[in-house]
Write a protein that holds these residues in place. Structure first.
Motif, mmCIF file in Angstrom:
data_model
loop_
_atom_site.group_PDB
_atom_site.id
_atom_site.type_symbol
_atom_site.label_atom_id
_atom_site.label_comp_id
_atom_site.label_asym_id
_atom_site.label_seq_id
_atom_site.Cartn_x
_atom_site.Cartn_y
_atom_site.Cartn_z
ATOM 1 N N THR A 14 0.986 -1.339 0.068
ATOM 2 C CA THR A 14 -0.038 0.053 0.028
ATOM 3 C C THR A 14 0.871 1.222 0.059
ATOM 4 O O THR A 14 2.079 1.172 0.037
ATOM 5 C CB THR A 14 -1.100 -0.046 1.192
ATOM 6 O OG1 THR A 14 -0.158 0.324 2.500
ATOM 7 C CG2 THR A 14 -1.748 -1.349 1.424
ATOM 8 N N GLU A 15 0.391 2.508 -0.132
ATOM 9 C CA GLU A 15 0.896 3.615 -0.356
ATOM 10 C C GLU A 15 1.618 3.799 1.199
ATOM 11 O O GLU A 15 2.641 4.623 1.224
ATOM 12 C CB GLU A 15 0.059 4.838 -0.474
ATOM 13 C CG GLU A 15 -0.391 5.089 -2.001
ATOM 14 C CD GLU A 15 -1.087 6.167 -2.394
ATOM 15 O OE1 GLU A 15 -1.216 7.000 -1.569
ATOM 16 O OE2 GLU A 15 -1.773 6.054 -3.345
ATOM 17 N N GLU A 16 1.176 3.448 2.154
ATOM 18 C CA GLU A 16 1.645 3.522 3.492
ATOM 19 C C GLU A 16 2.695 2.675 3.846
ATOM 20 O O GLU A 16 3.367 2.692 4.771
ATOM 21 C CB GLU A 16 0.417 3.390 4.689
ATOM 22 C CG GLU A 16 -0.690 4.526 4.629
ATOM 23 C CD GLU A 16 -1.691 4.049 3.226
ATOM 24 O OE1 GLU A 16 -1.643 3.055 2.952
ATOM 25 O OE2 GLU A 16 -2.359 5.201 2.965
ATOM 26 N N GLY A 17 2.952 1.630 3.045
ATOM 27 C CA GLY A 17 4.028 0.632 3.024
ATOM 28 C C GLY A 17 3.784 -0.714 3.740
ATOM 29 O O GLY A 17 4.354 -1.363 4.177
ATOM 30 N N ASP A 18 2.203 -0.925 3.838
ATOM 31 C CA ASP A 18 1.975 -2.265 4.273
ATOM 32 C C ASP A 18 1.936 -3.257 3.263
ATOM 33 O O ASP A 18 1.712 -3.060 2.237
ATOM 34 C CB ASP A 18 0.284 -2.126 4.884
ATOM 35 C CG ASP A 18 -0.009 -1.168 5.783
ATOM 36 O OD1 ASP A 18 0.825 -0.444 6.471
ATOM 37 O OD2 ASP A 18 -1.264 -0.801 5.805
ATOM 38 N N LEU A 19 2.233 -4.452 3.704
ATOM 39 C CA LEU A 19 2.657 -5.530 2.697
ATOM 40 C C LEU A 19 1.450 -6.425 2.917
ATOM 41 O O LEU A 19 0.992 -6.890 4.241
ATOM 42 C CB LEU A 19 4.000 -6.304 3.216
ATOM 43 C CG LEU A 19 3.966 -7.603 2.158
ATOM 44 C CD1 LEU A 19 4.194 -7.430 0.852
ATOM 45 C CD2 LEU A 19 5.197 -8.345 2.704
ATOM 46 N N CYS A 20 0.636 -6.456 2.116
ATOM 47 C CA CYS A 20 -0.966 -7.066 2.038
ATOM 48 C C CYS A 20 -0.774 -8.591 0.935
ATOM 49 O O CYS A 20 -0.038 -8.368 0.167
ATOM 50 C CB CYS A 20 -1.864 -6.372 1.965
ATOM 51 S SG CYS A 20 -2.190 -5.168 2.787
ATOM 52 N N LEU A 21 -1.627 -9.315 1.260
ATOM 53 C CA LEU A 21 -1.934 -10.525 0.360
ATOM 54 C C LEU A 21 -3.476 -10.610 -0.026
ATOM 55 O O LEU A 21 -4.352 -10.345 0.768
ATOM 56 C CB LEU A 21 -1.183 -11.623 0.780
ATOM 57 C CG LEU A 21 -1.625 -13.085 0.371
ATOM 58 C CD1 LEU A 21 -0.666 -12.969 -1.184
ATOM 59 C CD2 LEU A 21 -1.161 -14.316 1.036
ATOM 60 N N ASP A 22 -3.470 -10.582 -1.318
ATOM 61 C CA ASP A 22 -5.030 -10.433 -1.859
ATOM 62 C C ASP A 22 -5.401 -11.525 -2.782
ATOM 63 O O ASP A 22 -4.617 -11.949 -3.245
ATOM 64 C CB ASP A 22 -5.425 -9.035 -2.481
ATOM 65 C CG ASP A 22 -6.177 -8.146 -1.979
ATOM 66 O OD1 ASP A 22 -6.352 -8.231 -0.846
ATOM 67 O OD2 ASP A 22 -6.501 -7.256 -2.624
ATOM 68 N N SER A 23 -6.709 -12.161 -2.445
ATOM 69 C CA SER A 23 -7.168 -13.142 -3.493
ATOM 70 C C SER A 23 -8.793 -12.476 -3.838
ATOM 71 O O SER A 23 -9.396 -12.214 -3.051
ATOM 72 C CB SER A 23 -7.590 -14.410 -2.910
ATOM 73 O OG SER A 23 -7.935 -15.319 -3.748
ATOM 74 N N CYS A 24 -8.754 -12.290 -5.068
ATOM 75 C CA CYS A 24 -9.995 -11.756 -5.641
ATOM 76 C C CYS A 24 -10.646 -12.884 -6.242
ATOM 77 O O CYS A 24 -9.967 -13.361 -7.295
ATOM 78 C CB CYS A 24 -9.474 -10.662 -6.830
ATOM 79 S SG CYS A 24 -10.988 -10.031 -7.539
ATOM 80 N N ILE A 25 -11.884 -13.336 -5.845
ATOM 81 C CA ILE A 25 -12.322 -14.471 -6.346
ATOM 82 C C ILE A 25 -13.782 -14.028 -7.082
ATOM 83 O O ILE A 25 -14.764 -13.607 -6.446
ATOM 84 C CB ILE A 25 -12.770 -15.712 -5.234
ATOM 85 C CG1 ILE A 25 -11.506 -15.813 -4.677
ATOM 86 C CG2 ILE A 25 -13.850 -16.652 -5.761
ATOM 87 C CD1 ILE A 25 -11.747 -16.529 -3.378
ATOM 88 N N PRO A 26 -13.844 -14.370 -8.461
ATOM 89 C CA PRO A 26 -15.167 -14.036 -9.208
ATOM 90 C C PRO A 26 -16.357 -14.959 -8.542
ATOM 91 O O PRO A 26 -16.105 -15.996 -8.304
ATOM 92 C CB PRO A 26 -14.858 -14.523 -10.624
ATOM 93 C CG PRO A 26 -13.383 -14.566 -10.841
ATOM 94 C CD PRO A 26 -12.981 -14.926 -9.433
ATOM 95 N N SER A 27 -17.453 -14.201 -8.312
ATOM 96 C CA SER A 27 -18.442 -14.802 -7.520
ATOM 97 C C SER A 27 -19.690 -13.838 -7.426
ATOM 98 O O SER A 27 -19.759 -13.031 -6.668
ATOM 99 C CB SER A 27 -17.945 -14.836 -5.984
ATOM 100 O OG SER A 27 -17.878 -13.661 -5.539
ATOM 101 N N THR A 28 -20.519 -14.405 -8.342
ATOM 102 C CA THR A 28 -21.871 -13.643 -8.462
ATOM 103 C C THR A 28 -22.890 -14.288 -7.348
ATOM 104 O O THR A 28 -22.457 -15.205 -6.869
ATOM 105 C CB THR A 28 -22.618 -13.890 -9.906
ATOM 106 O OG1 THR A 28 -22.919 -15.155 -9.906
ATOM 107 C CG2 THR A 28 -21.607 -13.266 -10.811
ATOM 108 N N ASP A 29 -23.843 -13.815 -7.175
ATOM 109 C CA ASP A 29 -24.601 -13.960 -6.185
ATOM 110 C C ASP A 29 -25.288 -15.395 -6.446
ATOM 111 O O ASP A 29 -25.323 -16.160 -5.238
ATOM 112 C CB ASP A 29 -26.106 -13.004 -6.149
ATOM 113 C CG ASP A 29 -25.818 -11.682 -5.529
ATOM 114 O OD1 ASP A 29 -24.870 -11.558 -5.172
ATOM 115 O OD2 ASP A 29 -26.604 -10.819 -5.918
#
Length: 145
Positions: A95-110
């Motif tokens: 992030t801009e603040e220097g946080d290290l993150c891990l994301d998973s983006c899962i396609p999921s309709t209702d």
């Protein structure tokens, strides 16, 4: 509350998973954030599952807060890019603040939202972090090469 959040909450209740706290954001996408922690190497890493009316569900883990800017950013970013090229189900980012993150983006309709899949990905993230966290922290604190 969006239907994905309802399904995920029902799944958590049925499986008697009590570690998540639900927060309804009350925005136009009916965003709901399920907050918890992952214990890795004695650290409680914040994790959120974000559902809304979009076609995605996000799982995000904050690995280290405000450290990448001040502690060896070149080495950390190089290693994170190596990891990102190896894994498909999740990606690291800073992030801009220097946080290290891990994301998973899962396609999921209702209609196609799968709570079991979400929980499986959380398990995959945990297993990955149990292996990689010491290496990542070593890169941040410049204790390994």
């Amino acid at each position: 509350m969006d239907s994905k959040a309802v399904k995920f909450e029902k799944f958590l209740n049925e499986k008697e998973i009590k570690c998540f706290q639900k927060e309804e954001i009350k925005d136009e996408l009916e965003t709901v954030v399920f907050r918890s922690f992952m214990e890795v190497e004695g650290q409680n890493l914040p994790i959120v599952v974000i559902t809304d009316r979009s076609i995605y569900t996000i799982i995000r883990v904050q690995i280290a807060g405000k450290v990448v800017k001040n502690h060896n950013p070149e080495e950390v970013l190089k290693y994170v890019n190596e990891l990102n090229s190896q894994y498909k189900v999740f990606k690291y980012f800073v992030t801009e603040e220097g946080d290290l993150c891990l994301d998973s983006c899962i396609p999921s309709t209702d209609e196609k939202f799968d709570s079991e899949l979400i929980y499986t990905v959380i398990d995959v993230l945990l297993k990955h972090l149990l292996e990689q966290y010491p290496i990542l922290m070593g890169k941040i604190w410049n204790t390994n090469k």
